[in-house]
Write an enzyme that holds these catalytic residues in place. Structure first.
Site, short mmCIF file in Angstrom:
data_model
loop_
_atom_site.label_atom_id
_atom_site.label_comp_id
_atom_site.label_asym_id
_atom_site.label_seq_id
_atom_site.Cartn_x
_atom_site.Cartn_y
_atom_site.Cartn_z
N ASP A 102 1.11 10.02 -2.72
CA ASP A 102 0.30 8.84 -2.44
C ASP A 102 1.03 7.90 -1.47
OD1 ASP A 102 -2.12 7.32 -3.55
OD2 ASP A 102 -0.53 5.85 -3.87
N GLU B 112 0.03 11.75 1.98
CA GLU B 112 -1.01 10.84 2.45
C GLU B 112 -0.32 9.83 3.36
OE1 GLU B 112 -4.32 7.63 0.84
OE2 GLU B 112 -2.29 7.64 0.08
C1 GLC Z 1 -3.87 5.81 -2.11
C2 GLC Z 1 -4.90 6.34 -3.07
C3 GLC Z 1 -5.83 5.23 -3.43
C4 GLC Z 1 -5.04 4.12 -4.07
C5 GLC Z 1 -3.88 3.68 -3.19
C6 GLC Z 1 -2.88 2.85 -3.95
O1 GLC Z 1 -4.41 5.44 -0.90
O2 GLC Z 1 -5.55 7.43 -2.51
O3 GLC Z 1 -6.84 5.65 -4.29
O4 GLC Z 1 -5.86 3.02 -4.31
O5 GLC Z 1 -3.16 4.78 -2.70
O6 GLC Z 1 -2.19 3.66 -4.87
#
Ligand code: GLC
Ligand code: CA
Length: 559
Positions: free
Chosen positions: A204, A282
């Site tokens: 994440d 991500e």
């Molecule tokens: C990422 C996740 C999202 C979350 C954010 C904070 O972008 O995909 O759902 O709100 O991180 O953890």
């Protein structure tokens, strides 16, 4: 690029709370995921990615974790997790889990310890605690979810005290990655799940871990967080998009070079385990080369561009070419993503209704043909659009933190409709679901799609079977030729199969030396043109076909 299982995998994202509820409390759970393994097997995915299922007070639907090495009681137990992974592996489905290194929950024991300690104690140094200024917070940074990125605490003696940094909700304090304890504890989390048999991780917000700890004010603080906002990226206006993204350069919070030290370290941990464990980051970095750095350090990164660019052959062609070229340069595998739990579903983004669905189906064939790996968000295989969630049922913190101006992400998290005739579409037998479903979904429930040969579910099944069994896909990075011809886009793999996308508004007849293996629109037709002795295919607007050429597959050549 080595051909690992994950470099060409089809990964299905399970959002556990919305997948299947096994114990009638209105919340999907791990046992529910296990119960649906036969469905996932029949769909033909290689792996599932589980969004967070850890103990959480749910300030951000589970991305606020109070203990990263356990299971939230509303989702099950560690035994349920062990059982799920054992059953998944028995059916040859790998399992990857979400990990959240940037922040923890305000209910994490570390944060309780920090609150109970005086300023500057070591318990506070696991986070970003600072004294306020005469204006209030320590600086002018803003949260991604809206409002200030700082929240003030009450000191143990009851006085108003220091402030802590949270790039997301105030329930998600950011941890301090310059603190060795933070590094070691995250290692322990990775090892905990690796020891339990997970095949990998989705990391994440991997681009946010390192911060400029001088915490200086910034001139346009809103732009610092807008830089990773998907909805502000306008592919029709590259200049404006570039301006938005340029705030990632020298950002105090995102995509700082130091981040890569942490990622390389995790990759070593993954490499110390048997069986090709991997991680996908991500990281909304820009430009694509910058994003690919995450693949170089960690293994894989999401290429999110297809969630942004319009359904237009030329834009898709240019985008895919750039991603593939960069991937090859970085010895990485591209990843194709049409939807996830943070963005409007692809059918909705393409305008909804029959046209949105037609485009979403066509893009599924495109993604399945392109080299690299494909991520499918649960429900996209049913052609779901976003459900309507009434304001009083909205859960996403974005709704409140934006002053109720941005409805947030609940629409793409609505529980899956399994059975057209059952209460809650067979998702749960509870009276109330954690997010209500959309009553208009009856005709697209999974059970009705089972028996319809032209359903989106069966299109996905055929497409994934083809990808799995056909020799042109043997090598996930085999030769790929991309060609554009007006509104037609040709993706040729291994000189043997071609996916043709028609993004125009008219049916087009094309001559091909081969036969159609699969069509996103059942009205696509093949015939022999006797005059020219050619085999023709008519390709309706907003559709795609995969054609097998008469020649033999030749996967040897790289693009
Ligand atoms: C990422 C996740 C999202 C979350 C954010 C904070 O972008 O995909 O759902 O709100 O991180 O953890
Ligand atoms: Ca449940």
């Amino acid at each position: 690029m080595t051909n690992t299982w994950w470099s060409g995998a089809v990964v299905y994202q399970v959002y556990p709370r919305s997948f299947f509820d096994s114990n009638s409390d209105g919340i999907g759970d791990l046992a529910g995921v296990q119960a649906k393994l036969p469905y996932l097997k029949s769909l033909g995915v290689d792996a599932i990615w589980l969004s967070p299922f850890y103990p959480s007070p749910m300030c951000d639907s589970g991305y606020d974790i109070s203990n990263p090495r356990d299971v939230d009681p509303s989702l099950g137990t560690l035994n349920d997790f062990d059982s799920l992974i054992a059953h998944a592996h028995e059916t040859s489905i790998r399992v990857i889990v979400d990990v959240v290194p940037n922040h923890v929950s305000r209910e994490h024991k570390w944060f309780h310890e920090a609150l109970a300690s005086p300023p500057n104690n070591k318990e506070r140094k696991r986070f970003h605690f600072r004294d306020g200024t005469s204006d209030g917070p320590p600086n002018n940074w803003i949260s991604v979810f809206g409002g200030p990125a700082w929240t003030q605490v009450t000191e143990p003696d009851g006085t108003p005290g220091q402030w802590y940094l949270h790039l997301f909700d105030s329930g998600q304090p950011d941890v301090n990655w310059t603190n060795q304890e933070v590094i070691d504890d995250f290692d322990a989390t990775l090892r905990f799940w690796l020891d339990r048999g997970v095949d990998g991780f989705r990391v994440d917000v991997a681009l946010a871990l390192a911060k400029d700890m001088s915490y200086a004010n910034r001139e346009q603080p809103q732009k610092l967080v807008d830089a990773i906002r998907l909805d502000l990226y306008d592919p029709e206006n590259p200049e404006a998009s570039r301006e938005v993204r340029e705030f990632l350069i020298d950002s105090p919070i995102f995509d700082r070079d130091e981040v890569h030290d942490y990622l390389r370290h995790w990759r070593e941990i993954l490499g110390s385990y048997q069986g090709d464990r991997f991680a996908v980051a991500e990281a909304w970095a820009y430009p694509t080369e910058r994003a690919m750095e995450y693949a170089r350090s960690l293994g894989q990164v999401f290429n999110f561009d297809f969630m942004v660019v319009p359904f237009n052959a030329e834009t898709l062609h240019v985008t895919a070419k750039r991603i593939i070229t960069n991937a090859i340069e970085f010895h990485a595998s591209p990843t194709w993503v049409l939807s996830n739990h943070d963005n409007a579903r692809v059918a909705t983004r393409y305008g909804g209704g029959a046209e949105g669905l037609a485009k979403a189906r066509a893009m599924a064939l495109v993604c399945a043909t392109l080299p690299g790996s494909m991520y499918i968000y649960q429900g996209d295989e049913l052609g779901l659009g976003d459900g309507f969630v009434p304001p009083e049922s909205r859960i996403d913190p974005i709704w409140q933190r934006s002053g109720q101006t941005n409805p947030g992400r609940d629409g793409c998290r609505v529980p899956i409709p399994w059975q057209s005739q059952e209460a809650n579409f067979g998702f749960s037998t509870a009276d109330k679901l954690w997010i209500p479903q959309d009553a208009s979904w009856t005709p697209i429930a999974a059970d009705l799609q089972e028996s319809d040969p032209h359903s989106t579910l069966n299109l996905y099944r055929q497409m994934l079977t083809l990808r799995h069994d056909h020799p042109a896909w043997n090598d996930s990075m085999a030769a790929t030729d991309l060609t554009l011809d007006g509104s037609l886009w040709f993706i040729e793999r291994a000189h043997h199969v071609i996916c043709v996308l028609n993004s125009g508004s008219e049916t087009v007849a094309i001559d091909v030396e081969g036969r159609v293996l699969i069509a996103s629109n059942p009205e696509a037709q093949e015939w022999e043109d006797l005059a020219s002795q050619t085999h023709m295919v008519s390709l309706p607007a907003n559709s795609a076909v995969i054609i097998e050429k008469n020649s033999q597959p030749n996967p040897q050549v790289e693009i």
